[in-house]
Design a protein around this motif. Structure first.
Motif, PDB file in Angstrom:
ATOM      1  N   GLY A 110       4.235  -2.508 -11.887  1.00 40.36           N
ATOM      2  CA  GLY A 110       5.067  -1.880 -12.892  1.00 40.36           C
ATOM      3  C   GLY A 110       5.162  -2.676 -14.168  1.00 40.36           C
ATOM      4  N   ARG A 111       6.211  -2.342 -14.925  1.00 37.80           N
ATOM      5  CA  ARG A 111       6.448  -2.957 -16.232  1.00 37.80           C
ATOM      6  C   ARG A 111       7.868  -3.492 -16.306  1.00 37.80           C
ATOM      7  NH1 ARG A 111       3.100  -2.529 -20.044  1.00 37.80           N
ATOM      8  NH2 ARG A 111       1.277  -1.218 -19.985  1.00 37.80           N
ATOM      9  N   THR A 112       8.025  -4.554 -17.087  1.00 33.93           N
ATOM     10  CA  THR A 112       9.349  -5.139 -17.307  1.00 33.93           C
ATOM     11  C   THR A 112       9.535  -5.443 -18.787  1.00 33.93           C
ATOM     12  OG1 THR A 112       8.584  -7.415 -16.995  1.00 33.93           O
ATOM     13  CG2 THR A 112       9.386  -6.257 -15.030  1.00 33.93           C
ATOM     14  N   THR A 113      10.777  -5.336 -19.222  1.00 35.07           N
ATOM     15  CA  THR A 113      11.204  -5.881 -20.510  1.00 35.07           C
ATOM     16  C   THR A 113      12.445  -6.705 -20.189  1.00 35.07           C
ATOM     17  OG1 THR A 113      12.728  -4.091 -21.109  1.00 35.07           O
ATOM     18  CG2 THR A 113      10.401  -3.792 -21.732  1.00 35.07           C
ATOM     19  N   ALA A 114      13.037  -7.296 -21.184  1.00 35.56           N
ATOM     20  CA  ALA A 114      14.224  -8.110 -20.938  1.00 35.56           C
ATOM     21  C   ALA A 114      15.376  -7.280 -20.368  1.00 35.56           C
ATOM     22  CB  ALA A 114      14.667  -8.799 -22.220  1.00 35.56           C
ATOM     23  N   LYS A 115      15.433  -5.976 -20.717  1.00 38.15           N
ATOM     24  CA  LYS A 115      16.584  -5.162 -20.325  1.00 38.15           C
ATOM     25  C   LYS A 115      16.247  -3.944 -19.475  1.00 38.15           C
ATOM     26  CE  LYS A 115      19.191  -6.606 -24.352  1.00 38.15           C
ATOM     27  NZ  LYS A 115      19.958  -6.185 -25.511  1.00 38.15           N
ATOM     28  N   ASN A 116      14.984  -3.771 -19.117  1.00 42.25           N
ATOM     29  CA  ASN A 116      14.566  -2.602 -18.334  1.00 42.25           C
ATOM     30  C   ASN A 116      13.399  -2.967 -17.430  1.00 42.25           C
ATOM     31  OD1 ASN A 116      16.053  -0.249 -19.721  1.00 42.25           O
ATOM     32  ND2 ASN A 116      15.087  -1.310 -21.437  1.00 42.25           N
ATOM     33  N   PHE A 117      13.243  -2.205 -16.370  1.00 41.08           N
ATOM     34  CA  PHE A 117      12.029  -2.310 -15.571  1.00 41.08           C
ATOM     35  C   PHE A 117      11.747  -0.971 -14.917  1.00 41.08           C
ATOM     36  CE2 PHE A 117      15.414  -3.971 -12.786  1.00 41.08           C
ATOM     37  CZ  PHE A 117      15.275  -3.182 -11.655  1.00 41.08           C
ATOM     38  N   SER A 118      10.482  -0.775 -14.619  1.00 41.95           N
ATOM     39  CA  SER A 118      10.041   0.433 -13.933  1.00 41.95           C
ATOM     40  C   SER A 118       8.855   0.036 -13.062  1.00 41.95           C
ATOM     41  CB  SER A 118       9.627   1.509 -14.940  1.00 41.95           C
ATOM     42  OG  SER A 118       9.218   2.674 -14.253  1.00 41.95           O
ATOM     43  N   VAL A 119       9.004   0.199 -11.742  1.00 44.50           N
ATOM     44  CA  VAL A 119       7.937  -0.191 -10.821  1.00 44.50           C
ATOM     45  C   VAL A 119       7.700   0.901  -9.794  1.00 44.50           C
ATOM     46  CG1 VAL A 119       8.393  -2.674 -11.059  1.00 44.50           C
ATOM     47  CG2 VAL A 119       9.456  -1.409  -9.186  1.00 44.50           C
ATOM     48  N   ARG A 120       6.497   0.897  -9.264  1.00 38.25           N
ATOM     49  CA  ARG A 120       6.155   1.746  -8.126  1.00 38.25           C
ATOM     50  C   ARG A 120       6.012   0.821  -6.924  1.00 38.25           C
ATOM     51  NH1 ARG A 120       0.635   4.979  -6.836  1.00 38.25           N
ATOM     52  NH2 ARG A 120       1.433   6.129  -5.030  1.00 38.25           N
ATOM     53  N   ARG A 121       6.705   1.146  -5.856  1.00 39.15           N
ATOM     54  CA  ARG A 121       6.706   0.344  -4.631  1.00 39.15           C
ATOM     55  C   ARG A 121       6.167   1.218  -3.506  1.00 39.15           C
ATOM     56  NH1 ARG A 121       9.653  -4.042  -2.462  1.00 39.15           N
ATOM     57  NH2 ARG A 121       9.910  -3.863  -0.210  1.00 39.15           N
ATOM     58  N   VAL A 122       5.021   0.827  -2.965  1.00 40.31           N
ATOM     59  CA  VAL A 122       4.411   1.568  -1.861  1.00 40.31           C
ATOM     60  C   VAL A 122       4.504   0.695  -0.618  1.00 40.31           C
ATOM     61  CG1 VAL A 122       2.313   2.667  -0.990  1.00 40.31           C
ATOM     62  CG2 VAL A 122       2.860   2.783  -3.437  1.00 40.31           C
ATOM     63  N   ALA A 123       5.240   1.183   0.378  1.00 41.46           N
ATOM     64  CA  ALA A 123       5.432   0.459   1.633  1.00 41.46           C
ATOM     65  C   ALA A 123       4.733   1.223   2.750  1.00 41.46           C
ATOM     66  CB  ALA A 123       6.921   0.320   1.937  1.00 41.46           C
ATOM     67  N   LYS A 124       3.953   0.506   3.545  1.00 47.51           N
ATOM     68  CA  LYS A 124       3.250   1.109   4.673  1.00 47.51           C
ATOM     69  C   LYS A 124       3.725   0.438   5.953  1.00 47.51           C
ATOM     70  CE  LYS A 124      -0.746   2.339   1.977  1.00 47.51           C
ATOM     71  NZ  LYS A 124      -2.165   2.181   1.722  1.00 47.51           N
ATOM     72  N   ALA A 125       4.242   1.250   6.865  1.00 42.51           N
ATOM     73  CA  ALA A 125       4.734   0.730   8.140  1.00 42.51           C
ATOM     74  C   ALA A 125       3.574   0.189   8.959  1.00 42.51           C
ATOM     75  CB  ALA A 125       5.458   1.828   8.902  1.00 42.51           C
ATOM     76  N   LYS A 126       3.828  -0.897   9.673  1.00 44.60           N
ATOM     77  CA  LYS A 126       2.803  -1.481  10.527  1.00 44.60           C
ATOM     78  C   LYS A 126       2.708  -0.758  11.872  1.00 44.60           C
ATOM     79  CE  LYS A 126       2.928  -6.151   8.669  1.00 44.60           C
ATOM     80  NZ  LYS A 126       3.206  -7.566   8.981  1.00 44.60           N
ATOM     81  N   ALA A 127       3.765  -0.073  12.272  1.00 43.02           N
ATOM     82  CA  ALA A 127       3.770   0.622  13.560  1.00 43.02           C
ATOM     83  C   ALA A 127       2.776   1.783  13.542  1.00 43.02           C
ATOM     84  CB  ALA A 127       5.167   1.157  13.859  1.00 43.02           C
ATOM     85  N   VAL A 128       2.183   2.046  14.695  1.00 41.99           N
ATOM     86  CA  VAL A 128       1.287   3.194  14.824  1.00 41.99           C
ATOM     87  C   VAL A 128       2.107   4.452  14.555  1.00 41.99           C
ATOM     88  CG1 VAL A 128      -0.181   4.475  16.420  1.00 41.99           C
ATOM     89  CG2 VAL A 128      -0.137   1.975  16.498  1.00 41.99           C
ATOM     90  N   ASN A 129       1.577   5.315  13.714  1.00 38.22           N
ATOM     91  CA  ASN A 129       2.271   6.552  13.313  1.00 38.22           C
ATOM     92  C   ASN A 129       3.582   6.279  12.581  1.00 38.22           C
ATOM     93  OD1 ASN A 129       0.245   8.183  14.468  1.00 38.22           O
ATOM     94  ND2 ASN A 129       1.233   8.020  16.471  1.00 38.22           N
TER      95      ASN A 129
END
Length: 146
Positions: A110-129
């Motif tokens: 993502g992007r950051t400034t001193a007063k703002n941020f915007s990020v994409r967070r993709v989390a993938k579970a380790k468990a099967v299914n």
């Protein structure tokens, strides 16, 4: 034997400098304070529903990217202690990193400034299914922490 001793002495002399550079990281380049967060999470490709929160980001939080860019509203936005961030890159207003956690792997960009941020967070579970989550986190500084 004397050559080995000189080599060991050189290693011992430079080791503190080398290892301190590996351990010390730049803090996240945002201003500490009270932030309004909008978090929109999609699971299994469904349409994300944005939720709003406020949270205090302290100076000490800036030392750990996972303390800033997480979706753990239920835990007061405290970082998951099992997550270890690596490949952290912060330059020219952009941020990215990977995190290896006990139950999931994470990628944040993502992007950051001193007063703002915007990020994409993709989390993938380790468990099967296990479920994965794709989140967008937008933060806007409101002022000092309450």
């Amino acid at each position: 034997m004397k050559a080995i001793s000189k080599f060991a002495a050189v290693l011992l002399a430079i080791a503190p400098v080398f290892f301190s550079a590996m351990v010390l990281a730049d803090p996240v380049p945002i201003t500490p304070g009270e932030y309004e967060l909008t978090i929109a999470t999609s699971i299994r490709g469904e349409a994300p529903r944005p939720d709003k929160y406020t949270r205090c980001i302290k100076e000490t939080d800036l030392e750990n990217v996972e303390a800033i860019f997480n979706t753990r509203f239920f835990a007061g936005f405290k970082a998951d202690p099992t997550c270890k961030a690596d490949a952290v890159t912060m330059a020219a207003g952009k941020i990215s990193y990977n995190a290896e956690c006990q139950k999931q792997t994470v990628r944040v960009e993502g992007r950051t400034t001193a007063k703002n941020f915007s990020v994409r967070r993709v989390a993938k579970a380790k468990a099967v299914n296990g479920l994965g989550a794709d989140s967008r986190i937008d933060g806007k500084l409101l002022g000092e922490c309450k």
